[in-house]
Structure formats: structure tokens, C-alpha cells
Design an enzyme around this catalytic site. Structure first.
Site, short mmCIF file in Angstrom:
data_model
loop_
_atom_site.label_atom_id
_atom_site.label_comp_id
_atom_site.label_asym_id
_atom_site.label_seq_id
_atom_site.Cartn_x
_atom_site.Cartn_y
_atom_site.Cartn_z
N ASP A 136 18.37 91.23 66.46
CA ASP A 136 17.27 92.16 66.19
C ASP A 136 17.76 93.52 65.69
OD1 ASP A 136 18.32 92.64 68.78
OD2 ASP A 136 16.58 91.72 69.72
N ASN A 171 10.89 91.00 81.56
CA ASN A 171 9.63 90.28 81.38
C ASN A 171 9.85 88.90 80.76
OD1 ASN A 171 10.28 90.83 78.74
ND2 ASN A 171 8.47 92.08 78.29
N HIS A 189 11.59 88.24 77.93
CA HIS A 189 11.73 88.17 76.48
C HIS A 189 13.15 87.77 76.08
CE1 HIS A 189 12.79 92.75 76.05
NE2 HIS A 189 13.90 92.05 76.07
N GLU A 227 8.34 89.00 72.78
CA GLU A 227 7.73 89.46 74.03
C GLU A 227 6.71 88.44 74.52
OE1 GLU A 227 9.04 91.97 75.42
OE2 GLU A 227 8.89 93.86 74.32
C1 F6R Z 1 18.89 92.76 72.31
C2 F6R Z 1 17.95 91.71 72.72
C3 F6R Z 1 17.17 91.86 73.99
C4 F6R Z 1 18.02 92.17 75.20
C5 F6R Z 1 17.17 92.31 76.45
C6 F6R Z 1 18.01 92.71 77.67
O1 F6R Z 1 19.52 92.40 71.12
O2 F6R Z 1 17.82 90.76 72.03
O3 F6R Z 1 16.44 90.66 74.22
O4 F6R Z 1 18.96 91.15 75.37
O5 F6R Z 1 16.20 93.29 76.25
O6 F6R Z 1 18.50 93.99 77.46
P1 F6R Z 1 19.59 94.62 78.45
O7 F6R Z 1 20.81 93.80 78.28
O8 F6R Z 1 19.77 96.01 77.96
O9 F6R Z 1 19.02 94.51 79.82
#
Ligand code: F6R
Length: 248
Positions: A70, A139, A141, A146
Site C-alpha cells: 500500500d 480491526n 484489516h 478495512e
Molecule cells: C501496512 C499494512 C497494514 C499494517 C497494519 C498493522 O503496509 O498493510 O495492514 O500491516 O495496519 O500495522 P502495524 O504493524 O503498524 O500495527
């Protein structure tokens, strides 16, 4: 049905070493590996360990192709909060992935529809993703897919939920307290869709810390539902969960 392989380690440092060992071994086995890689807090230690393995054991990233999961919409690659900058800081500055093989959606693309089509075509032209490494949101995702009534399969532009935005930008919460989500920076992002992710031949999902425990349980012990996007990974034949004890 094939259950995901679970590797549970004591703490986040061990999770980082375990994840890096899996990625490093995959590169050594298949030097032209196509990776999909995450950003965020969870994989920072994995990147540090991958860089160490590159320096100390000479793992060659010269044939490896990387697609990021992303990138924020409207954010320049040299913006310090961009995921392009994150990848430079944590990986590309330190290992020999050729720049032509470093792929990330262009946050400044003029036409988002063309950009998502370009990104999907690039993944296909590379022969698809061999190994996707994912984090998970509290959540449930994955990427920025999401929880929702419906999910979009290919790469697309997603809107972050309030919860995700606040977790990712805690330093901006106060300044934007009175603003609608739609009026805040970083509220939209390009993300690989659940379809693009599920097409990866092997998926490794990383989670550490007790705040991820409920999401892991809902994703892998509950029903498959678009309200917990990571639960769709139950449909994939080859998933490896690398968790620390607090998340497991
Ligand atoms: C980031 C991504 C997100 C994160 C997720 C967890 O490239 O794809 O899905 O993996 O938001 O984020 P952290 O590791 O910061 O808790």
C-alpha cells in the site's frame, strides 16, 4: 481444510528473526523471488534482521522483485510519512534490490484508476507474487482492506477507518480532532486488494502484542467474513502465522 501453519515465539524480537529467516530462505531458494511487503510497526524488526543477514551472510537481493502492499494517496514518495520513504529507510538503502524492481503505487499519480490498473498489470508481468508478508490491523484489516460489507478484489483506492487513521497518525489526532475523516491528510490509500493478496503463492502474517490478539482470534478461529478481512486468509492453501505469545 488446511489450517495455517502457526509459529509462536516468545516476543517481538523473536518474531522478527523468525519472519526474516523465512524471507531470507525464500530468496536463497528462489533468487528471482517476487515479494509483497508491508510497512507499519510490526515488520520493522524483520527488515533490520533481513539487512543484517544481507550484510553478514551475503543474501543477494539482486534478482528479487518487491511490490508494496500500500501507499497513501496524494503523498509524494519523498514525503517522510510515505511508505516509499519507509521502504528506503528500512530496506532499500541497505540491500541490493535494483530500483527497477522496487514497486509501490505512486501516491502522486494523476489518474488513480489508471494507477491501480498499472499496478495490477505490473504484478502480473512479474509473474505474480510468490511470497506476501502481511501485518494485521486491530480491526482485522490486511493491507488497507478495512472491514466492510463488501471487499474489492484487485488493487484499489481505500479509505482508512477512523480507528486505523488514529493508530497510524497518533501525532495528528489532536490537530484534526474537530475534522471529519474526509478533511484529514492520509485518509485514503492505494492498497492491493484481497484478491491480489490471495493470489500470492505463500502468505506470512505477522502479529505481535496483546492488542492484536482479538484480531488474530477473529481472523483464524471465527467465520470467514468481509467484516474481518484477514479471515479471508482461511481460504488460502498456504498461510504461515508468525506470532508472539501476546498475540497468539
Ligand atoms: C501496512 C499494512 C497494514 C499494517 C497494519 C498493522 O503496509 O498493510 O495492514 O500491516 O495496519 O500495522 P502495524 O504493524 O503498524 O500495527
Amino acid at each position: 481444510m488446511r489450517q495455517p501453519e502457526r509459529v509462536v515465539v516468545a516476543e517481538s524480537g523473536a518474531m522478527a528473526r523468525e519472519a526474516a529467516a523465512l524471507v531470507d530462505r525464500a530468496i536463497r531458494t528462489q533468487p528471482d523471488l517476487v515479494l509483497a511487503l508491508p510497512t507499519g510497526n510490526t515488520p520493522v524488526g524483520m527488515y533490520t534482521e533481513l539487512v543484517r543477514l544481507h550484510r553478514e551472510t551475503g543474501t543477494d537481493w539482486g534478482g528479487v522483485t518487491v511490490f508494496n502492499l500500500d501507499e497513501y494517496l496524494g503523498v509524494a514518495p519523498d514525503h517522510p510519512e510515505s511508505y516509499a520513504a519507509y521502504m528506503q529507510q528500512h530496506l532499500y538503502r541497505h540491500v541490493n534490490v535494483p530500483p527497477s524492481r522496487q514497486h509501490i503505487p505512486n501516491g502522486l499519480a494523476d489518474d488513480p484508476d489508471r494507477e491501480v490498473a498499472r499496478y495490477e498489470a505490473a504484478i502480473e508481468a512479474a509473474g505474480g507474487v510468490d511470497l506476501a508478508v502481511l501485518g494485521i490491523g486491530t480491526n482485522g484489516h490486511i493491507g488497507f482492506n478495512e472491514p466492510a460489507q463488501e471487499l474489492i478484489a484487485p488493487t484499489h483506492v481505500a479509505t482508512l477507518t477512523e480507528e486505523t487513521w488514529q493508530r497510524n497518525f497518533p501525532h495528528l489526532v489532536e490537530a484534526h480532532r474537530a475534522d471529519q475523516l474526509s478533511a484529514r491528510p492520509f485518509r485514503q490509500a492505494y492498497t492491493m486488494g484481497v484478491g491480489s493478496i490471495l493470489q500470492a503463492r505463500h502468505i506470512i502474517l505477522l502479529a505481535s502484542g496483546s492488542d492484536k490478539r482479538a484480531a488474530i482470534a477473529r481472523a483464524f478461529q471465527g467465520p470467514v467474513t468481509t467484516q474481518v478481512p484477514a479471515s479471508l486468509l482461511q481460504l488460502h492453501p498456504r498461510v504461515t502465522l508468525v506470532l508472539d505469545e501476546a498475540a497468539a
